[in-house]
Design a protein around this motif. Structure first.
Motif, PDB file in Angstrom:
ATOM      1  N   VAL A  29       0.882  -1.131   0.162  1.00 12.55           N
ATOM      2  CA  VAL A  29      -0.001   0.082   0.028  1.00 12.55           C
ATOM      3  C   VAL A  29       0.997   1.240   0.019  1.00 12.55           C
ATOM      4  CG1 VAL A  29      -1.946   1.266   1.117  1.00 12.55           C
ATOM      5  CG2 VAL A  29      -1.974  -1.435   1.269  1.00 12.55           C
ATOM      6  N   ARG A  30       0.451   2.115  -0.907  1.00 14.45           N
ATOM      7  CA  ARG A  30       1.030   3.398  -1.032  1.00 14.45           C
ATOM      8  C   ARG A  30       0.058   4.528  -0.656  1.00 14.45           C
ATOM      9  NH1 ARG A  30       3.794   2.268  -7.005  1.00 14.45           N
ATOM     10  NH2 ARG A  30       5.020   0.361  -6.448  1.00 14.45           N
ATOM     11  N   TYR A  31       0.627   5.280   0.747  1.00 19.07           N
ATOM     12  CA  TYR A  31      -0.323   6.317   0.889  1.00 19.07           C
ATOM     13  C   TYR A  31       0.256   7.629   0.383  1.00 19.07           C
ATOM     14  CZ  TYR A  31      -1.989   2.720   4.244  1.00 19.07           C
ATOM     15  OH  TYR A  31      -2.494   1.620   4.782  1.00 19.07           O
ATOM     16  N   VAL A  32      -0.726   8.265  -0.404  1.00 19.83           N
ATOM     17  CA  VAL A  32      -0.268   9.505  -0.828  1.00 19.83           C
ATOM     18  C   VAL A  32      -1.094  10.659  -0.943  1.00 19.83           C
ATOM     19  CG1 VAL A  32       1.447   8.246  -2.461  1.00 19.83           C
ATOM     20  CG2 VAL A  32      -0.991   9.113  -3.386  1.00 19.83           C
ATOM     21  N   ARG A  33      -0.705  11.853  -0.740  1.00 23.23           N
ATOM     22  CA  ARG A  33      -1.695  13.034  -1.035  1.00 23.23           C
ATOM     23  C   ARG A  33      -1.523  13.425  -2.315  1.00 23.23           C
ATOM     24  NH1 ARG A  33      -0.045  13.751   4.272  1.00 23.23           N
ATOM     25  NH2 ARG A  33      -1.808  13.816   5.771  1.00 23.23           N
ATOM     26  N   ALA A  34      -2.620  14.252  -3.258  1.00 21.34           N
ATOM     27  CA  ALA A  34      -2.767  14.591  -4.179  1.00 21.34           C
ATOM     28  C   ALA A  34      -1.237  14.890  -4.996  1.00 21.34           C
ATOM     29  CB  ALA A  34      -3.622  15.697  -4.477  1.00 21.34           C
ATOM     30  N   ALA A  35      -0.331  15.851  -4.487  1.00 20.97           N
ATOM     31  CA  ALA A  35       0.717  16.274  -4.995  1.00 20.97           C
ATOM     32  C   ALA A  35       1.875  15.015  -5.342  1.00 20.97           C
ATOM     33  CB  ALA A  35       1.408  17.348  -4.195  1.00 20.97           C
ATOM     34  N   GLU A  36       1.583  14.025  -4.561  1.00 20.17           N
ATOM     35  CA  GLU A  36       2.457  12.872  -4.744  1.00 20.17           C
ATOM     36  C   GLU A  36       1.993  11.667  -5.553  1.00 20.17           C
ATOM     37  OE1 GLU A  36       3.024  13.785   0.017  1.00 20.17           O
ATOM     38  OE2 GLU A  36       1.988  11.897  -0.750  1.00 20.17           O
ATOM     39  N   ALA A  38       1.300  11.358  -8.770  1.00 21.60           N
ATOM     40  CA  ALA A  38       2.378  10.901  -9.992  1.00 21.60           C
ATOM     41  C   ALA A  38       3.229   9.960  -9.813  1.00 21.60           C
ATOM     42  CB  ALA A  38       2.500  12.400 -10.708  1.00 21.60           C
ATOM     43  N   THR A  39       3.960  10.104  -8.723  1.00 19.36           N
ATOM     44  CA  THR A  39       5.291   9.270  -8.147  1.00 19.36           C
ATOM     45  C   THR A  39       4.744   8.293  -7.761  1.00 19.36           C
ATOM     46  OG1 THR A  39       5.467  10.368  -6.000  1.00 19.36           O
ATOM     47  CG2 THR A  39       6.779  11.280  -8.101  1.00 19.36           C
ATOM     48  N   ALA A  40       3.483   7.895  -7.245  1.00 19.87           N
ATOM     49  CA  ALA A  40       2.973   6.688  -6.621  1.00 19.87           C
ATOM     50  C   ALA A  40       2.308   5.834  -7.472  1.00 19.87           C
ATOM     51  CB  ALA A  40       2.281   6.871  -5.350  1.00 19.87           C
ATOM     52  N   TRP A  61      -2.538  10.740 -15.444  1.00 15.10           N
ATOM     53  CA  TRP A  61      -3.037   9.577 -15.923  1.00 15.10           C
ATOM     54  C   TRP A  61      -2.067   8.779 -16.784  1.00 15.10           C
ATOM     55  CZ3 TRP A  61      -6.559   6.180 -15.467  1.00 15.10           C
ATOM     56  CH2 TRP A  61      -7.034   5.324 -16.440  1.00 15.10           C
ATOM     57  N   ALA A  62      -1.231   9.773 -17.332  1.00 12.01           N
ATOM     58  CA  ALA A  62      -0.076   9.166 -18.301  1.00 12.01           C
ATOM     59  C   ALA A  62       0.782   8.224 -17.488  1.00 12.01           C
ATOM     60  CB  ALA A  62       0.935  10.367 -18.832  1.00 12.01           C
ATOM     61  N   HIS A  63       1.024   8.251 -16.210  1.00 14.84           N
ATOM     62  CA  HIS A  63       1.754   7.464 -15.361  1.00 14.84           C
ATOM     63  C   HIS A  63       1.066   6.200 -14.861  1.00 14.84           C
ATOM     64  CE1 HIS A  63       4.391  10.812 -15.456  1.00 14.84           C
ATOM     65  NE2 HIS A  63       3.578  11.627 -14.892  1.00 14.84           N
ATOM     66  N   ALA A  64      -0.197   6.133 -15.114  1.00 17.73           N
ATOM     67  CA  ALA A  64      -0.981   5.046 -14.653  1.00 17.73           C
ATOM     68  C   ALA A  64      -0.799   3.860 -15.473  1.00 17.73           C
ATOM     69  CB  ALA A  64      -2.351   5.261 -14.381  1.00 17.73           C
ATOM     70  N   ASP A  65       0.451   3.133 -15.452  1.00 18.18           N
ATOM     71  CA  ASP A  65       0.837   1.992 -16.559  1.00 18.18           C
ATOM     72  C   ASP A  65       0.248   0.801 -16.389  1.00 18.18           C
ATOM     73  OD1 ASP A  65       2.195   1.622 -14.133  1.00 18.18           O
ATOM     74  OD2 ASP A  65       4.167   2.215 -15.057  1.00 18.18           O
TER      75      ASP A  65
END
Lengths: 323, 323
Positions: A29-36, A38-40, A61-65
């Motif tokens: 599980v990766r917990y992130v806020r909106a700014a993070e 793209a990297t998660a 979206w481009a990073h959702a591989d």
């Protein structure tokens, strides 16, 4: 279910769902806020939008591989949906059901508050003024419920239970609906709205419902009628609504949702005596976060088991179809 | 029915009942305000208390030399009854039934207003403050209805219809009541009140109910509980109630009736944020005056025909017994 542990991204703002210890036993599980986000998101199989008002997904979206599933801790998915997601194979599920009863109660509370002039009593109380008035009865009052999904249905059942006469507005006209009796097509709203004492907006926000209640629809309402909006602010032309309320075209409104939230200080709605403003809270009754968490845990178990997910959104329609 | 036209005195304040032209065809009618009652009452057969809050009858009792019937355009007769009247053969009838549904709706409106923190939303609206909060649900909330007359029964039915759990408090304990299920004896109120989220006072004011809710009963309520009073102010120790509300002994109250009405400017209740004050209007929904008038006309027809009158008050009990 793949042999590898699935990767889940949880987009959150303040607190996390109760169920996370359980989920962590079965997933990375990766917990992130909106700014993070793209990297998660690269490599993630699933995304939980616990911060359900965020519209951050389109930006990354481009990073959702490898994304296969997005679960939203809300009923409305209008903030989430965009063409790339619609055209993709990513499954979207929502939290249909959790908000039904709280919102139905809130609608009935708003109707009764206006019928009994509770805001007028509170104003007089503040000024120390004792003034007897006549109130309205709601038995046999007519209510038009715009939106025939699960929240609209629960609202219809509750308003019927207290003796109101209900009709619905939905995508297609029909009769003998179990909860509504008659359902009118949204295209016909202007011709039916004049029969009703209360008009309740609870439809999902889609291309078909955006701006549905405009100046013409408001003008077709009874001068004694009241509008309740617990759906989305954009279902109504907000400027036309403020004009209608200040000019007595309609008698009052209880508004829980707005085109821009928080409602800007410049909005004339804040200052209208016949408007009851609340802060997008109609569905958020004690226990809602626990229920949202439990529903996600249920769906996550289904996801890992390869079983059918609950509350799959039709991404073209913009909501979970059926019943 | 005597051959002579009966003499009817109508005690009024502002407007007269709609039915008077009809009544005048069958009776000699004397329209008076309270100050003129003493000169009008001699020779009168019947008295309509259209000014139903007046307590003028006792003052002129010595002049009521041929009075046989008093009809009150209200449900409560506590302001009217006195020993001389109780011991006399004069029949008292009231307007039981007219207020049932409006008061039941008002109670539900008060419960929902408090559950959904509508006063809190209105306060924030006045200050231009957008603040999300959680609300309460009312399904499966427990309500104790004190008073098992026709208004209490209609209230029980309405609150049950929206999914609340109801019990009653009445003169005598019983089970399997059609509307309440369990009814507790008023003597036991302190031991049962702690189970309930809402306590609704709708009992007639009699020697048995005066001051029923005192500091001990308030202390036995849940800190989260709310009190609704649509009966009579004197059912509650008003000073103890103000203390309980300001000290957080209970969470809130919706009060439509008070020991002194209008509520004096000096009352601390006016200024408590967790109190909702209205001006003794819970039963007065659109059409109430027409309904009161029609009920009197019905009873007057029965009187002139020598038929059984509707809504005969048991003057010892202080209300219309049964059902």
């Amino acid at each position: 279910m793949s042999a590898a542990r699935p990767v889940l991204v949880v987009l959150y703002k303040d607190d996390l769902p109760d169920c996370m210890p359980l989920i962590e036993a079965a997933a990375e599980v990766r917990y992130v806020r909106a700014a993070e986000l793209a990297t998660a998101i690269p490599g993630a199989d699933a995304l939980l939008l616990w911060d359900f008002f965020s519209s951050a997904v389109e930006d990354v979206w481009a990073h959702a591989d490898s994304l296969r599933w997005i679960h939203v801790a809300a009923a409305g998915v209008d903030k989430l949906l965009f063409d790339g997601l619609r055209q993709s194979g990513v499954v979207v599920t929502n939290s249909r059901g959790i908000f039904d009863r709280p919102i139905a109660e809130f609608v009935l509370g708003g109707i009764l508050a206006m019928a009994k002039d509770l805001p007028g009593s509170l104003r007089r109380q503040r000024d120390g003024v004792w003034e007897h008035r006549e109130t309205d009865r709601i038995d046999n009052a007519n209510a038009l419920i715009v939106g025939t999904g699960s929240i609209g249905r629960e609202t219809a059942r509750l308003l019927r239970a207290v003796g109101m006469r209900i009709e619905g507005v939905g995508r297609t006209a029909r009769t003998n609906d179990a909860d509504f009796g008659t359902v009118h097509a949204s295209a016909d709203i202007e011709s039916v709205v004049g029969e009703h004492d209360y008009v309740v907006l609870i439809a999902p926000l889609t291309d078909a419902t955006r701006g549905l209640v405009d100046a013409s629809v408001l003008a077709a309402m009874k001068p004694s009628a009241r509008l309740i909006n617990v759906g989305r602010g954009e279902l109504v032309h907000e400027g036309a609504l403020a004009d209608a309320l200040s000019q007595g075209v309609i008698a009052g409104a209880a508004l829980d949702v707005f085109s821009t939230e928080p409602l800007p200080a410049t909005s004339p709605l804040w200052r209208l005596e016949n408007v009851l403003i609340s802060a997008h809270l109609s569905g958020d009754a004690a226990g809602w976060l626990e229920r949202l968490s439990a529903l996600f845990a249920d769906n996550f178990g289904r996801y890992t088991a390869g079983a059918e997910l609950l509350n799959v959104v039709d991404k073209e329609l913009g909501f979970v179809p059926g019943g």
